[in-house]
Design an enzyme around this catalytic site. Structure first.
Site, mmCIF file in Angstrom:
data_model
loop_
_atom_site.group_PDB
_atom_site.id
_atom_site.type_symbol
_atom_site.label_atom_id
_atom_site.label_comp_id
_atom_site.label_asym_id
_atom_site.label_seq_id
_atom_site.Cartn_x
_atom_site.Cartn_y
_atom_site.Cartn_z
ATOM 1 N N GLU A 1 -4.619 -5.024 10.823
ATOM 2 C CA GLU A 1 -3.612 -3.973 10.917
ATOM 3 C C GLU A 1 -3.767 -3.197 12.225
ATOM 4 O O GLU A 1 -4.467 -2.176 12.261
ATOM 5 C CB GLU A 1 -3.744 -3.009 9.728
ATOM 6 C CG GLU A 1 -3.374 -3.616 8.399
ATOM 7 C CD GLU A 1 -2.933 -2.542 7.419
ATOM 8 O OE1 GLU A 1 -1.882 -2.716 6.791
ATOM 9 O OE2 GLU A 1 -3.623 -1.520 7.306
ATOM 10 N N LYS B 1 0.112 4.386 -0.262
ATOM 11 C CA LYS B 1 -0.449 5.578 0.387
ATOM 12 C C LYS B 1 -0.162 6.814 -0.488
ATOM 13 O O LYS B 1 -0.129 6.706 -1.704
ATOM 14 C CB LYS B 1 0.086 5.712 1.809
ATOM 15 C CG LYS B 1 -0.100 4.432 2.619
ATOM 16 C CD LYS B 1 0.320 4.556 4.071
ATOM 17 C CE LYS B 1 0.159 3.219 4.767
ATOM 18 N NZ LYS B 1 0.486 3.307 6.214
ATOM 19 N N HIS C 1 -9.065 1.162 5.668
ATOM 20 C CA HIS C 1 -7.761 1.304 6.325
ATOM 21 C C HIS C 1 -7.890 2.221 7.533
ATOM 22 O O HIS C 1 -8.681 3.167 7.532
ATOM 23 C CB HIS C 1 -6.741 1.865 5.330
ATOM 24 C CG HIS C 1 -5.328 1.756 5.797
ATOM 25 N ND1 HIS C 1 -4.773 2.644 6.695
ATOM 26 C CD2 HIS C 1 -4.352 0.858 5.505
ATOM 27 C CE1 HIS C 1 -3.517 2.310 6.928
ATOM 28 N NE2 HIS C 1 -3.237 1.226 6.225
ATOM 29 N N GLU D 1 -6.159 4.563 8.559
ATOM 30 C CA GLU D 1 -5.922 5.981 8.277
ATOM 31 C C GLU D 1 -7.162 6.632 7.675
ATOM 32 O O GLU D 1 -7.421 7.819 7.908
ATOM 33 C CB GLU D 1 -4.710 6.120 7.346
ATOM 34 C CG GLU D 1 -3.420 5.746 8.054
ATOM 35 C CD GLU D 1 -2.276 5.395 7.120
ATOM 36 O OE1 GLU D 1 -1.182 5.097 7.630
ATOM 37 O OE2 GLU D 1 -2.479 5.407 5.888
ATOM 38 N N ASN E 1 0.867 -1.184 0.000
ATOM 39 C CA ASN E 1 0.000 0.000 0.000
ATOM 40 C C ASN E 1 0.898 1.227 0.000
ATOM 41 O O ASN E 1 1.543 1.518 1.000
ATOM 42 C CB ASN E 1 -0.901 -0.023 1.241
ATOM 43 C CG ASN E 1 -1.765 1.216 1.363
ATOM 44 O OD1 ASN E 1 -1.993 1.924 0.383
ATOM 45 N ND2 ASN E 1 -2.251 1.478 2.568
ATOM 46 N N SER F 1 4.274 -2.369 9.999
ATOM 47 C CA SER F 1 5.734 -2.386 10.126
ATOM 48 C C SER F 1 6.339 -3.736 9.751
ATOM 49 O O SER F 1 7.203 -4.274 10.452
ATOM 50 C CB SER F 1 6.155 -1.982 11.550
ATOM 51 O OG SER F 1 5.716 -0.663 11.840
ATOM 52 N N GLY G 1 3.380 2.003 10.580
ATOM 53 C CA GLY G 1 4.308 3.100 10.380
ATOM 54 C C GLY G 1 5.120 3.485 11.591
ATOM 55 O O GLY G 1 5.803 4.501 11.597
#
Length: 254
Positions: free
Chosen positions: A167, A11, A95, A97, A9, A213, A173
């Site tokens: 996730e 992003k 997701h 985010e 992904n 990660s 991240g």
């Protein structure tokens, strides 16, 4: 037998030139799709050009998101119909985010899942937990409720193809990946939820990924777990070298 799935992904990263360079660099370096399937979810602007420069179809090009209407006065949105017409196969939905920064609710995510299926694509459904929920013991309710809400109204036939990515947002991240045992626990919980919603047979057939990660250093341990069928990588998918290593994780284990 579930085919392992290594997905990336990107992003909001890369330029058109670097996206095309990536495609050239991974050409011929990825496993046979019958052994390990690979995909990259790229920014909308790059998808068509990435498809055009592909020398083979080993790597599937997916989207990072879509809206839940096929057309209309929704300025700035990308419809699932547009993506399907371009030949996109996978679309990431839900997701963490998107949930955090764009206030996407379970209801919105459910509408998007239904829209993806309506347009004959396959969703990569993300579900997550925060560290606070893990520590307070709420993670089971949180993960189960996200999966159940997202798949509301999805037929058993459509659900057979869904890919679900566990996730934990505390690992995305941050460089602080879940341990293989923690990731396995989350993926097992998702598979049991699918069994409860549909059937054991369907749950045994779907693929559950871990994201958060993931690097070439920890991918082998993750992929060794029974309920982890693949990974959804962020930063490690941006460089062709590390993505190739992830895709060829079986060689890293040798």
């Amino acid at each position: 037998m579930r085919t392992p799935f290594i997905a990336g992904n990107w992003k909001m990263n890369k330029t058109l030139d670097t996206a095309k360079e990536f495609m050239q660099e991974v050409a011929g370096q990825l496993p046979d799709p019958t052994e390990v399937e690979t995909a990259i979810a790229a920014p909308y602007l790059f998808i068509e050009s990435m498809m055009e420069v592909q020398t083979d179809k080993t790597l599937k090009i997916g989207a990072e998101n879509c809206y839940f209407e096929d057309s209309g006065a929704y300025t700035g949105e990308i419809s699932p119909l547009m993506l399907a017409d371009m030949g996109v196969h996978y679309t990431i939905i839900g997701h963490s985010e998107r949930r955090k920064y764009f206030n996407e609710t379970d209801d919105i995510i459910n509408k998007k899942i239904l829209a993806v299926y309506r347009n004959h694509m396959v969703p990569i459904l993300c579900c997550n937990e925060t560290m606070g929920r893990r520590e307070s013991g709420e993670k089971i309710h949180w993960v189960v409720s996200q999966v159940a809400a997202a798949l509301k109204g999805v037929s058993e036939e459509d659900a057979k193809s869904v890919v679900i990515a566990y996730e934990p947002s505390w690992a995305i991240g941050t460089g602080d990946s879940a341990t293989a045992d923690q990731a396995e626990e989350g993926c097992y919980l998702i598979r049991q939820t699918i069994a409860d919603l549909y059937s054991d047979e369907l749950a045994d057939g779907i693929r559950v990924l871990y994201g958060g990660s993931v690097t070439p250093k920890n991918v082998v341990g993750l992929m060794a777990k029974q309920n982890i069928d693949g990974i959804l990588a962020g930063g490690s998918s941006l460089k062709s070298e590390s993505f190739i290593q992830l895709a060829n994780y079986q060689k890293l284990a040798d």
